[in-house]
Design a protein around this motif. Structure first.
Motif, PDB file in Angstrom:
ATOM      1  N   ARG A  18       6.730   4.101  24.426  1.00 50.69           N
ATOM      2  CA  ARG A  18       7.858   3.306  24.901  1.00 50.69           C
ATOM      3  C   ARG A  18       9.176   3.713  24.263  1.00 50.69           C
ATOM      4  N   ASP A  19       9.139   4.603  23.295  1.00 48.72           N
ATOM      5  CA  ASP A  19      10.337   4.980  22.537  1.00 48.72           C
ATOM      6  C   ASP A  19      10.947   6.248  23.121  1.00 48.72           C
ATOM      7  N   PRO A  20      12.106   6.158  23.763  1.00 44.16           N
ATOM      8  CA  PRO A  20      12.706   7.352  24.380  1.00 44.16           C
ATOM      9  C   PRO A  20      13.115   8.405  23.360  1.00 44.16           C
ATOM     10  N   ALA A  21      13.262   8.034  22.095  1.00 38.20           N
ATOM     11  CA  ALA A  21      13.637   9.013  21.073  1.00 38.20           C
ATOM     12  C   ALA A  21      12.475   9.926  20.705  1.00 38.20           C
ATOM     13  N   VAL A  22      11.265   9.481  20.996  1.00 36.92           N
ATOM     14  CA  VAL A  22      10.082  10.291  20.703  1.00 36.92           C
ATOM     15  C   VAL A  22       9.725  11.100  21.943  1.00 36.92           C
ATOM     16  N   GLU A  23       9.834  12.420  21.830  1.00 31.18           N
ATOM     17  CA  GLU A  23       9.518  13.295  22.957  1.00 31.18           C
ATOM     18  C   GLU A  23       8.158  13.979  22.802  1.00 31.18           C
ATOM     19  N   THR A  24       7.679  14.081  21.563  1.00 32.73           N
ATOM     20  CA  THR A  24       6.441  14.796  21.278  1.00 32.73           C
ATOM     21  C   THR A  24       5.677  14.051  20.192  1.00 32.73           C
ATOM     22  N   VAL A  25       4.348  14.041  20.293  1.00 35.62           N
ATOM     23  CA  VAL A  25       3.482  13.491  19.246  1.00 35.62           C
ATOM     24  C   VAL A  25       2.652  14.634  18.680  1.00 35.62           C
ATOM     25  N   VAL A  26       2.582  14.697  17.349  1.00 35.96           N
ATOM     26  CA  VAL A  26       1.830  15.753  16.662  1.00 35.96           C
ATOM     27  C   VAL A  26       0.785  15.105  15.770  1.00 35.96           C
ATOM     28  N   ILE A  27      -0.456  15.598  15.818  1.00 29.48           N
ATOM     29  CA  ILE A  27      -1.501  15.105  14.923  1.00 29.48           C
ATOM     30  C   ILE A  27      -2.004  16.252  14.051  1.00 29.48           C
ATOM     31  N   ALA A  28      -2.168  15.968  12.757  1.00 29.52           N
ATOM     32  CA  ALA A  28      -2.649  16.961  11.796  1.00 29.52           C
ATOM     33  C   ALA A  28      -3.455  16.229  10.735  1.00 29.52           C
ATOM     34  N   MET A  62       0.844  -1.199   0.000  1.00 28.39           N
ATOM     35  CA  MET A  62       0.000   0.000   0.000  1.00 28.39           C
ATOM     36  C   MET A  62       0.877   1.246   0.000  1.00 28.39           C
ATOM     37  N   THR A  63       0.640   2.148  -0.935  1.00 23.96           N
ATOM     38  CA  THR A  63       1.396   3.390  -0.986  1.00 23.96           C
ATOM     39  C   THR A  63       0.851   4.380   0.025  1.00 23.96           C
ATOM     40  N   ASP A  64       1.635   5.441   0.306  1.00 22.81           N
ATOM     41  CA  ASP A  64       1.195   6.435   1.282  1.00 22.81           C
ATOM     42  C   ASP A  64      -0.123   7.075   0.892  1.00 22.81           C
ATOM     43  N   ILE A  65      -0.343   7.262  -0.404  1.00 20.52           N
ATOM     44  CA  ILE A  65      -1.572   7.916  -0.839  1.00 20.52           C
ATOM     45  C   ILE A  65      -2.804   7.091  -0.489  1.00 20.52           C
ATOM     46  N   ASP A  66      -2.615   5.766  -0.306  1.00 19.37           N
ATOM     47  CA  ASP A  66      -3.729   4.877   0.019  1.00 19.37           C
ATOM     48  C   ASP A  66      -3.880   4.626   1.517  1.00 19.37           C
ATOM     49  N   ARG A  67      -2.906   5.041   2.293  1.00 17.50           N
ATOM     50  CA  ARG A  67      -2.968   4.785   3.736  1.00 17.50           C
ATOM     51  C   ARG A  67      -3.847   5.835   4.416  1.00 17.50           C
ATOM     52  N   PRO A  68      -4.832   5.417   5.208  1.00 20.60           N
ATOM     53  CA  PRO A  68      -5.705   6.405   5.861  1.00 20.60           C
ATOM     54  C   PRO A  68      -5.041   7.166   6.996  1.00 20.60           C
ATOM     55  N   VAL A  69      -3.955   6.612   7.531  1.00 19.13           N
ATOM     56  CA  VAL A  69      -3.177   7.301   8.557  1.00 19.13           C
ATOM     57  C   VAL A  69      -1.705   7.184   8.194  1.00 19.13           C
ATOM     58  N   LEU A  70      -1.031   8.325   8.123  1.00 18.19           N
ATOM     59  CA  LEU A  70       0.408   8.343   7.853  1.00 18.19           C
ATOM     60  C   LEU A  70       1.151   8.566   9.163  1.00 18.19           C
ATOM     61  N   LEU A  71       2.119   7.701   9.439  1.00 20.95           N
ATOM     62  CA  LEU A  71       2.896   7.773  10.673  1.00 20.95           C
ATOM     63  C   LEU A  71       4.362   7.960  10.332  1.00 20.95           C
ATOM     64  N   SER A  72       5.003   8.878  11.029  1.00 21.55           N
ATOM     65  CA  SER A  72       6.416   9.139  10.749  1.00 21.55           C
ATOM     66  C   SER A  72       7.076   9.742  11.985  1.00 21.55           C
ATOM     67  N   THR A  73       8.396   9.756  11.967  1.00 21.18           N
ATOM     68  CA  THR A  73       9.154  10.431  13.015  1.00 21.18           C
ATOM     69  C   THR A  73      10.225  11.297  12.364  1.00 21.18           C
ATOM     70  N   ALA A  74      10.492  12.421  12.987  1.00 21.63           N
ATOM     71  CA  ALA A  74      11.556  13.324  12.538  1.00 21.63           C
ATOM     72  C   ALA A  74      12.103  14.035  13.759  1.00 21.63           C
ATOM     73  N   GLY A  75      13.385  13.849  13.991  1.00 19.86           N
ATOM     74  CA  GLY A  75      13.987  14.466  15.166  1.00 19.86           C
ATOM     75  C   GLY A  75      13.349  13.944  16.438  1.00 19.86           C
ATOM     76  N   ARG A  76      12.921  14.853  17.272  1.00 19.28           N
ATOM     77  CA  ARG A  76      12.347  14.464  18.554  1.00 19.28           C
ATOM     78  C   ARG A  76      10.832  14.229  18.487  1.00 19.28           C
ATOM     79  N   ALA A  77      10.206  14.441  17.322  1.00 21.05           N
ATOM     80  CA  ALA A  77       8.752  14.379  17.206  1.00 21.05           C
ATOM     81  C   ALA A  77       8.285  13.217  16.331  1.00 21.05           C
ATOM     82  N   ALA A  78       7.181  12.615  16.754  1.00 25.03           N
ATOM     83  CA  ALA A  78       6.454  11.654  15.918  1.00 25.03           C
ATOM     84  C   ALA A  78       5.208  12.358  15.392  1.00 25.03           C
TER      85      ALA A  78
END
Length: 348
Positions: free
Chosen positions: A47-57, A1-17
């Motif tokens: 449970r992931d110490p690398a993730v300090e913040t979660v953002v939803i948009a 399934m490509t990203d365009i078909d996924r109803p929820v996109l999940l990613s991490t960048a730096g300190r944020a998921a």
């Protein structure tokens, strides 16, 4: 399934998921699959110490989320046994409670339309951002339903009777009024959102906010508090309508006409739910009450009829049963709050 078909996109960048609701053609309406996907991601990131913040948009230009997939609920209530809808609400409401208690900053970008289930995945977060494009609402009485996803908890906490006004009318509010009613925390111009999201990946939440938060544009509700608090302080919906019609303020009379077009059953159950929510205290207890009400209304003719009129046939001419407020009895209302036994929502 490509990203365009996924109803929820999940990613991490730096300190944020980051969670992106990705059904822009459906205004990012929530499905059961999307609720489960968000919940699994929150478990992993907690449970992931690398993730300090979660953002939803939300994907697209129209908004974060217009609510749950009510066409699916319509079909289940009309043709099924309600099991699918009850299972969806069980997981959705538990997700709402989880968001409210999430141990890491949960930043909700409430840009554009944020309604119903969209409020549930955003307004319980610890950092709630609105823009000049935000339109926040719980419009359920217009489809023969009641504010859920913790909406009666949030609106019961709004100043005076503002929450009652928003719950019964389903009116959408902009940034200033969302802040006034406690549905949001910060105002950021929409043009600054890309830079804010980038900053959240590399800075702490307070540092990122300090760079972009601005004073909000003025709202409308502050100037209407006198007639809103006076009229909605009544004990019954009938008396609310009577006070609105007698008040003399043109906006009050227009509001009475708005209410009289809504489902009489939904109006009475909503008022009762709000008043009871004020005494329940915790979000979890209110969600348990909302789950009882939601399951009860699956068997109400108004839910199927309301969604038909607004979403399916779009004739905007629902035929409510009962058709007038005086025909909705106290027993009709009380039925919606009866315990469910083994089917109760339970703890998240």
């Amino acid at each position: 399934m490509t990203d365009i078909d996924r109803p929820v996109l999940l990613s991490t960048a730096g300190r944020a998921a980051r969670i992106v609701l990705n059904r822009p053609r459906a205004l990012n309406a929530l499905t059961h699959e999307m609720v489960r996907s968000i919940d699994r991601a929150l478990t992993e990131w907690e449970r992931d110490p690398a993730v300090e913040t979660v953002v939803i948009a939300g994907a697209g230009e129209r908004g974060l989320c217009a609510g749950g997939d009510i066409r699916a609920i319509h079909d289940d209530a009309r043709d099924g046994d309600g099991t699918a809808s009850a299972a969806f609400w069980r997981d959705e409401y538990r997700l709402n409670a989880r968001i409210a208690r999430y141990p890491k900053p949960y930043v909700a970008v409430m840009d554009g339309i944020v309604m119903g289930g969209g409020v549930g995945v955003s307004a319980h977060g610890s950092v709630r951002i609105v823009t000049e494009r935000s339109r926040v609402a719980m419009p359920e009485t217009g489809i023969g339903f009641v504010p859920d996803v913790g909406g009666t908890h949030l609106l019961a906490l709004a100043p005076g009777e503002l929450g009652t006004h928003l719950a019964l009318t389903g009116a959408a509010v902009g940034a200033g009024d969302a802040l006034l009613c406690g549905l949001a925390d910060h105002y950021v111009p929409s043009r600054a959102l890309p830079e804010l999201l980038d900053d959240l990946a590399h800075r702490t939440v307070p540092e990122a906010l300090a760079r972009h938060v601005q004073p909000p544009p003025p709202g409308e509700l502050t100037g209407q508090r006198a007639w809103i608090d006076g009229c909605y302080g009544a004990d019954t919906v009938e008396e609310v309508v009577e006070r609105l019609l007698d008040h003399g303020e043109p906006a009050a009379k227009a509001t009475a006409e708005t209410l009289l077009a809504k489902s009489p059953t939904a109006l009475k159950v909503t008022l009762a739910a709000l008043r009871r929510a004020r005494g329940l205290g915790s979000l979890e207890r209110v969600l348990a009450q909302e789950y009882r009400v939601s399951c009860a209304l699956l068997t109400s003719p108004d839910l199927v009829e309301g969604i038909r009129a607004q979403i399916v046939d779009k004739d905007r001419n629902p035929r409510w049963r009962p058709a007038v407020l005086t025909e909705v009895t106290d027993a009709d209302v009380e039925r919606c709050f009866q315990p469910l036994g083994e089917r109760e929502l339970g703890s998240p």
